[in-house]
Design a protein around this motif. Structure first.
Motif, PDB file in Angstrom:
ATOM      1  N   VAL A  63      12.474  22.666  25.553  1.00  0.00           N
ATOM      2  CA  VAL A  63      12.860  22.079  24.149  1.00  0.00           C
ATOM      3  C   VAL A  63      13.988  22.664  23.164  1.00  0.00           C
ATOM      4  N   GLU A  64      13.954  24.123  23.445  1.00  0.00           N
ATOM      5  CA  GLU A  64      15.021  24.800  22.833  1.00  0.00           C
ATOM      6  C   GLU A  64      16.385  24.625  23.597  1.00  0.00           C
ATOM      7  N   PHE A  65      16.324  24.424  24.767  1.00  0.00           N
ATOM      8  CA  PHE A  65      17.785  24.177  25.435  1.00  0.00           C
ATOM      9  C   PHE A  65      18.253  22.987  25.077  1.00  0.00           C
ATOM     10  N   ARG A  66      17.534  21.766  24.889  1.00  0.00           N
ATOM     11  CA  ARG A  66      17.795  20.470  24.457  1.00  0.00           C
ATOM     12  C   ARG A  66      18.665  20.669  23.239  1.00  0.00           C
ATOM     13  N   ARG A  67      17.931  21.468  22.131  1.00  0.00           N
ATOM     14  CA  ARG A  67      18.656  21.433  20.971  1.00  0.00           C
ATOM     15  C   ARG A  67      20.055  22.460  21.115  1.00  0.00           C
ATOM     16  N   LEU A  68      20.249  23.570  22.114  1.00  0.00           N
ATOM     17  CA  LEU A  68      21.214  24.085  22.205  1.00  0.00           C
ATOM     18  C   LEU A  68      22.133  23.102  22.389  1.00  0.00           C
ATOM     19  N   ILE A  69      21.884  22.375  23.407  1.00  0.00           N
ATOM     20  CA  ILE A  69      22.951  21.025  23.786  1.00  0.00           C
ATOM     21  C   ILE A  69      23.544  20.447  22.699  1.00  0.00           C
ATOM     22  N   ILE A  70      22.558  19.914  21.679  1.00  0.00           N
ATOM     23  CA  ILE A  70      22.820  18.975  20.719  1.00  0.00           C
ATOM     24  C   ILE A  70      23.687  19.873  19.803  1.00  0.00           C
ATOM     25  N   GLU A  71      23.149  20.833  19.338  1.00  0.00           N
ATOM     26  CA  GLU A  71      23.750  21.645  18.103  1.00  0.00           C
ATOM     27  C   GLU A  71      24.870  22.467  18.333  1.00  0.00           C
ATOM     28  N   HIS A  72      25.227  22.776  19.806  1.00  0.00           N
ATOM     29  CA  HIS A  72      26.501  23.770  19.932  1.00  0.00           C
ATOM     30  C   HIS A  72      27.171  23.292  21.190  1.00  0.00           C
ATOM     31  N   GLY A  73      26.690  22.212  21.988  1.00  0.00           N
ATOM     32  CA  GLY A  73      27.485  21.912  23.171  1.00  0.00           C
ATOM     33  C   GLY A  73      28.790  21.323  22.696  1.00  0.00           C
ATOM     34  N   ARG A  74      29.970  22.201  23.249  1.00  0.00           N
ATOM     35  CA  ARG A  74      31.244  21.721  22.850  1.00  0.00           C
ATOM     36  C   ARG A  74      31.574  20.282  22.787  1.00  0.00           C
ATOM     37  N   GLY A  75      32.161  19.537  21.832  1.00  0.00           N
ATOM     38  CA  GLY A  75      32.502  18.334  21.729  1.00  0.00           C
ATOM     39  C   GLY A  75      31.453  17.548  21.102  1.00  0.00           C
ATOM     40  N   MET A  76      29.978  18.063  21.019  1.00  0.00           N
ATOM     41  CA  MET A  76      29.107  17.244  20.410  1.00  0.00           C
ATOM     42  C   MET A  76      29.338  16.825  18.933  1.00  0.00           C
ATOM     43  N   GLN A  77      29.014  15.781  18.541  1.00  0.00           N
ATOM     44  CA  GLN A  77      29.240  15.362  17.187  1.00  0.00           C
ATOM     45  C   GLN A  77      28.341  16.244  16.137  1.00  0.00           C
ATOM     46  N   GLN A  78      29.013  17.052  15.517  1.00  0.00           N
ATOM     47  CA  GLN A  78      28.196  17.920  14.529  1.00  0.00           C
ATOM     48  C   GLN A  78      27.647  17.265  13.509  1.00  0.00           C
ATOM     49  N   THR A  79      27.750  15.691  13.316  1.00  0.00           N
ATOM     50  CA  THR A  79      27.362  14.890  12.213  1.00  0.00           C
ATOM     51  C   THR A  79      26.038  14.232  12.575  1.00  0.00           C
ATOM     52  N   VAL A  80      25.742  14.583  13.805  1.00  0.00           N
ATOM     53  CA  VAL A  80      24.282  13.925  14.436  1.00  0.00           C
ATOM     54  C   VAL A  80      23.174  14.692  13.529  1.00  0.00           C
ATOM     55  N   GLU A  81      22.481  13.842  12.838  1.00  0.00           N
ATOM     56  CA  GLU A  81      21.465  14.267  12.090  1.00  0.00           C
ATOM     57  C   GLU A  81      19.900  14.382  12.882  1.00  0.00           C
ATOM     58  N   LEU A  82      19.392  15.305  13.009  1.00  0.00           N
ATOM     59  CA  LEU A  82      18.235  15.317  13.786  1.00  0.00           C
ATOM     60  C   LEU A  82      17.064  15.155  12.992  1.00  0.00           C
ATOM     61  N   ALA A  83      15.778  14.558  13.139  1.00  0.00           N
ATOM     62  CA  ALA A  83      14.788  14.732  12.582  1.00  0.00           C
ATOM     63  C   ALA A  83      14.378  16.136  12.229  1.00  0.00           C
ATOM     64  N   PRO A  84      13.775  16.459  10.937  1.00  0.00           N
ATOM     65  CA  PRO A  84      13.206  17.798  10.679  1.00  0.00           C
ATOM     66  C   PRO A  84      12.471  18.383  11.956  1.00  0.00           C
ATOM     67  N   GLU A  85      11.539  17.471  12.663  1.00  0.00           N
ATOM     68  CA  GLU A  85      10.962  18.061  13.638  1.00  0.00           C
ATOM     69  C   GLU A  85      11.009  16.721  14.424  1.00  0.00           C
ATOM     70  N   THR A  86      11.574  17.147  15.730  1.00  0.00           N
ATOM     71  CA  THR A  86      11.440  16.056  16.698  1.00  0.00           C
ATOM     72  C   THR A  86      10.066  16.039  17.278  1.00  0.00           C
ATOM     73  N   THR A  87       9.850  14.593  18.253  1.00  0.00           N
ATOM     74  CA  THR A  87       8.479  14.491  18.634  1.00  0.00           C
ATOM     75  C   THR A  87       8.383  15.752  19.652  1.00  0.00           C
ATOM     76  N   ALA A  88       9.258  16.114  20.363  1.00  0.00           N
ATOM     77  CA  ALA A  88       9.078  17.378  21.524  1.00  0.00           C
ATOM     78  C   ALA A  88       8.754  18.698  20.849  1.00  0.00           C
ATOM     79  N   LYS A  89       9.413  18.901  19.592  1.00  0.00           N
ATOM     80  CA  LYS A  89       8.981  20.181  18.851  1.00  0.00           C
ATOM     81  C   LYS A  89       7.878  20.166  18.348  1.00  0.00           C
ATOM     82  N   LYS A  90       7.223  19.076  17.616  1.00  0.00           N
ATOM     83  CA  LYS A  90       6.074  18.574  17.191  1.00  0.00           C
ATOM     84  C   LYS A  90       5.041  18.993  18.202  1.00  0.00           C
TER      85      LYS A  90
END
Length: 445
Positions: A406-433
């Motif tokens: 789960v943490e690696f997925r968030r690493l991709i989304i939040e810090h992957g080069r070229g990813m849109q930084q404007t992506v708004e993730l839910a405060p707590e995704t289903t996986a995190k919950k």
């Protein structure tokens, strides 16, 4: 011809299916797993599922290994697909490997179907538009030496660099970052030996990557592999808590140890555990204890005799965009998953070592076929067989042991080069919950 033969065999199989016992061959249906097909990759669509934001064709703003340089001659280009893009590789006049978009800008023909009639130049097979290593049209054969297409026609060039016999290509739209950012440091060390193998897996790249640091499948999926059969512990110990991730420089996720002794008694992990709901033990037998002591003895001797393979901290673990790096004491193991298309991944295995003498280097080369089979094929093919039926679009019910993924997925989304930084993730995704709930049930904070 192969397709005709396959249809004939399939037809005979259907006849066989009508006889007693024949139903087993088609228990999943005539288009099932029997013919080697894996389910097509389908991405989740729910915006509270972090998987819906992961690019199905991979992160583009990175350097990727493309092909071994020795696989390319002077006369014919090589066609290769990376991240859904078709490229044509050939050698320029300096003998350097170059990559062009595999589409002639004149009429859209595949350049890779052409030839290098003149050393260092690639000619399109349709009208002879001839390009140099920078993608510039330098001649147009069918229009003669006075063609006005010369200097006006240009095909996109993808930057390349060759390191230790491997051609790397920059797949991004932006200016390439220094290649040292994306390629392991041993590629820039003169005395480090890097041995490699290439595979193809019929799975999406993210499924392949998420498997590489699965925290709790080793003693199950790999129970009969040669590598695990040599150990009494069988890899990562069983634990219901799992391993947390430590993010370093927003580039790599490292596994935090500390829960592996969950079932330990008097400081020692038992070889077998009792499963009360089925009234049985796992592993079911103790045969491997007859020989595992010897291999563990050899491993201890090796650790005393040979130095540990030192690498920067940010180059151990699961690193963006699609790489896992495990330190195996005297060498570094790397599994690099390169997207080809949505349903196919090119897997590059690397074994990096620092032989201390000429004899040590010879020994590494002699033993390479055994190492290659043991880890890259025998061991990793068991991963492939397990993961290839993953149907990614279905909701997951995750455990505490899945927290690293789960943490690696968030690493991709939040810090992957070229990813849109404007992506708004839910405060707590289903996986995190789900992981949080599993933690709570176990009393994990």
């Amino acid at each position: 011809m192969k397709e005709v033969l396959r249809e004939v065999i399939r037809g005979l199989g259907k006849i066989r299916a009508g006889y007693p016992g024949g139903w087993k061959k088609y228990a999943r249906g005539t288009d099932g797993m029997r013919w080697g097909r894996t389910p097509p990759f389908v991405q989740p669509t729910s915006r509270d599922d972090v998987r819906s934001f992961i690019p199905p064709l991979g992160l583009r703003e990175y350097w990727y290994p493309a092909l071994p340089a020795k696989g390319l001659g002077w006369k014919k280009p090589v066609a290769l697909r990376l991240l859904g893009t078709d490229l044509a590789f050939f050698k320029d006049t300096n003998g350097e490997v170059q990559a062009l978009w595999d589409t002639c800008p004149h009429r859209g023909v595949n350049l890779s179907w052409g030839k290098c009639f003149w050393k260092g130049y690639l000619s399109c097979p349709y009208h002879g538009a001839t390009f140099d290593g920078n993608g510039r049209c330098v001649e147009f054969i069918t229009e003669g030496p006075d063609s006005r297409m010369v200097g006006r026609l240009k095909v996109r060039k993808y930057p390349t660099q060759t390191l230790k016999g491997i051609v790397f290509v920059w797949m991004g739209e932006e200016k390439p970052v220094p290649i040292e950012e994306d390629v392991p440091p041993e590629f820039f060390e003169a005395n480090t030996l890097v041995q490699r193998a290439w595979r193809y897996w019929q799975v999406n790249w993210i499924i392949a990557v998420e498997n590489t640091h699965d925290a709790h499948n080793c003693f199950f999926v790999h129970r009969n592999s040669f590598r695990v059969s040599k150990r009494s512990t069988g890899g990562r110990p069983r634990t219901p808590i799992g391993y947390r991730a430590k993010i370093i420089n927003n580039k790599v996720a490292q596994m935090i140890w500390g829960t592996e002794n969950y079932y330990a008694k008097d400081g020692k992990m038992p070889f077998q555990l009792y499963y009360p709901r089925v009234g049985a033990y796992w592993p079911r037998s103790r045969w491997r204890l007859l020989w595992s002591w010897y291999f563990e003895f050899l491993a201890k001797r090796m650790r005393k005799r040979e130095p540990r393979f030192e690498a920067p901290q940010e180059w151990e673990g699961q690193r963006l965009p699609a790489m896992v790096r495990n330190n195996h004491w005297n060498h570094m193991y790397t599994r690099w998953c390169i997207p080809v298309d949505e349903n196919l991944t090119r897997v590059v295995y690397l074994r990096s070592s620092r032989p201390s003498s000429v004899w040590a280097k010879i020994r590494e080369r002699i033993l390479w076929p055994l190492h290659n089979w043991e880890i890259h094929f025998n061991f990793s093919d068991q991963d492939y067989d397990a993961m290839r039926s993953v149907q990614y679009q279905h909701p997951e019910f995750l455990s505490s042991t899945d927290s690293f993924m789960v943490e690696f997925r968030r690493l991709i989304i939040e810090h992957g080069r070229g990813m849109q930084q404007t992506v708004e993730l839910a405060p707590e995704t289903t996986a995190k919950k789900l992981v949080r709930q599993a933690d709570q049930s176990l009393g994990v904070k």
